[in-house]
Enzyme design. Structure first.
Site, PDB file in Angstrom:
ATOM      1  N   LYS A 107       1.123  -1.234   0.131  1.00 59.12           N
ATOM      2  CA  LYS A 107       0.187  -0.282   0.128  1.00 59.12           C
ATOM      3  C   LYS A 107       0.791   1.450   0.223  1.00 59.12           C
ATOM      4  O   LYS A 107       0.601   2.211  -0.715  1.00 59.12           O
ATOM      5  CB  LYS A 107      -1.122   0.027   0.824  1.00 59.12           C
TER       6      LYS A 107
HETATM    7  C1  LIG Z   1      -4.602  -5.024   1.569  1.00 57.13           C
HETATM    8  C2  LIG Z   1      -3.762  -5.530   1.301  1.00 57.13           C
HETATM    9  C3  LIG Z   1      -4.997  -6.480   0.640  1.00 57.13           C
HETATM   10  C4  LIG Z   1      -5.530  -6.847  -0.133  1.00 57.13           C
HETATM   11  O1  LIG Z   1      -5.432  -5.700  -0.756  1.00 57.13           O
HETATM   12  P1  LIG Z   1      -7.015  -5.400  -2.349  1.00 57.13           P
HETATM   13  O2  LIG Z   1      -6.266  -3.979  -2.906  1.00 57.13           O
HETATM   14  O3  LIG Z   1      -7.852  -4.605  -0.957  1.00 57.13           O
HETATM   15  O4  LIG Z   1      -7.302  -6.616  -3.099  1.00 57.13           O
HETATM   16  C5  LIG Z   1      -3.457  -7.944   0.487  1.00 57.13           C
HETATM   17  N1  LIG Z   1      -2.416  -8.413   1.999  1.00 57.13           N
HETATM   18  C6  LIG Z   1      -2.100  -7.212   2.256  1.00 57.13           C
HETATM   19  C7  LIG Z   1      -1.021  -7.300   2.564  1.00 57.13           C
HETATM   20  C8  LIG Z   1      -2.746  -5.692   2.498  1.00 57.13           C
HETATM   21  O5  LIG Z   1      -2.128  -4.736   3.418  1.00 57.13           O
END
Ligand SMILES: *Cc1c(COP(=O)(O)O)cnc(C)c1O
Length: 434
Positions: A107
């Protein structure tokens, strides 16, 4: 490029306007008016381009006139300041490590890109101060806090549920200070989310302060996630094989960005949407019935989502054609028991320590390889977080102690700065009286 709302009841807006708004006024998600296509010439040159060049070419058609080329390049250089290694584990499986950013999760890319775009938007309008209000169940808050840290003209207020985020996550939320404030809510993530939603429709509040959200439906976060699919393609260990990418999915923003890159022309043969027990999408692909349930808590808790908000964008990319979607995307769900087994298997066979989300991605590839000839395929799963972020699960499952990465050693020593928060009334008072 203009963006229209998927509820079709708001006027179209430019890139930066869509970034500032987050959601369209009719509560719909923004979607680009047309999908750009990549030229064959560009695709043939990918292997000789730098990550920054790739990212620039991928996203430039989505920006329009809102940023100059120079501004966009600066934003990209600032966003992609870390590596995205592809680590081969077997002859046909590799891990794309997305956790080398400041908060150890993928993210970071979207949050950093969005923060810098917003800073430009604000600067251009000599705008008043913006306040980003965000609720987090863990990873989002840290990435947003870090992405916006010391960004001029922007304050960040994060709500998180007391006692329900991991130790590393809490440190990432609460130790920065300056323009970042963490509010510790005695309640659940849903309580935090509800308060944020209430704030956005509270006219008395929004008349006084400029509120914006930073959740994953924001187009700047969504589109920037395309970058590492280009990087994965460039660095795939077996270019002679067909590329298949497995994305551990919760809200489906990450997968949606990958599909976007593919439909623009990036040669990825197939996607696997790997989920934990929250199986709305695997069920949908099997039955064509979309039936979200209460979300189920799992050890891959960043994916505990049962009604993924970005799925509607994926449907839109395929013009709402169910069979076209199925041609490019498979989806499987895995229990915590299977996920732990996968963690152990990866460690035993390849000495790789995955995190629970990455392990779900790995399982997705294994499942897909039951249907196709594995030897013709290069599978890559996205390793979305560093295992240390889920240390209790990983250490308990593998019976080992993880080393703390040097870049968070200092973080763990910093004092927690957070303000306890009881209810919405207290939040409103806090926001108005700052
Ligand atoms: C947010 C997150 C996900 C999921 O991602 P999306 O884009 O919401 O499908 C998967 N793994 C981790 C570690 C995350 O922080």
């Amino acid at each position: 490029m203009n963006y229209s709302s998927l509820n079709y009841n708001s006027s179209t807006v430019s890139f930066l306007e869509a970034v500032k708004k987050g959601l369209a006024p009719d509560r719909g998600l923004y979607f680009p008016e047309k999908l750009p296509t990549l030229s064959a010439e560009f695709i043939s040159q990918i292997s000789s381009m730098s990550n920054h060049e790739l990212a620039f070419h991928a996203i430039h058609p989505f920006i329009g006139e809102d940023l100059t080329e120079k501004e966009l390049k600066t934003i990209i250089e600032d966003t992609l300041r870390f590596e995205f290694p592809v680590v081969p584990l077997t002859n046909s499986i590799a891990s794309l490590e997305l956790f080398h950013g400041p908060t150890l999760a993928f993210k970071d890319v979207g949050a950093r890109f969005m923060a810098r775009c917003l800073a430009y938007a604000n600067q251009k309008e000599k705008g008043e101060k913006l306040t980003i209000l965000v609720a987090t169940s863990g990873d989002t808050g840290g990435a947003v806090a870090d992405g916006f840290y010391e960004v001029e003209g922007i304050d960040v207020v994060i709500l998180y549920p007391k006692g329900k985020v991991s130790e590393v996550q809490e440190k990432q939320l609460t130790t920065l200070g300056k323009n970042i404030t963490a509010l510790e809510v005695a309640g659940s993530f849903d309580n935090c989310q509800d308060m944020v939603k209430t704030a956005f429709i509270d006219v008395e509040l929004t008349q006084h302060i400029n509120l914006t959200s930073a959740n994953s439906i924001n187009i700047a976060r969504w589109l920037a996630q395309m970058f590492y699919y280009f990087i994965a393609y460039k660095n795939r260990p077996h270019p002679e094989k067909e590329l298949v990418i497995s994305v551990p999915s919760g809200n489906f923003g990450n997968l949606c960005a990958g599909i976007m890159a593919q439909q623009m022309g990036l040669p990825i043969k197939h996607f696997i949407a790997s989920t934990n027990s929250n199986a709305t999408i695997p069920n949908y692909l099997e039955t064509e019935n979309y039936e979200p349930q209460q979300s189920i808590p799992t050890i891959s808790n960043a994916m505990d989502v049962s009604d993924p908000s970005n799925f509607i964008r994926i449907q839109k990319i395929f013009n709402n054609d169910f069979y076209k979607l199925k041609k490019f995307v498979s989806s499987y769900s895995f229990s915590d028991t299977k996920t732990k087994k996968a963690l152990r298997e990866l460690y035993k066979n390849t000495h790789y320590i995955a995190d629970p989300h990455g392990a779900v991605g790995y399982l997705g590839l294994q499942e897909y390889f039951k249907e196709v000839d594995e030897t013709n395929h290069q599978g890559i799963f996205l390793e979305t977080a560093h295992p240390i972020k889920f240390a209790p699960t990983v250490e308990g499952t593998l019976k080992l102690k993880l080393d703390i990465p040097s870049r968070i050693e200092d973080l763990m020593k910093k004092p927690k700065l957070s303000i306890p928060l009881k209810d919405y009334k207290a939040l409103k008072k806090f926001l108005l009286e700052r």
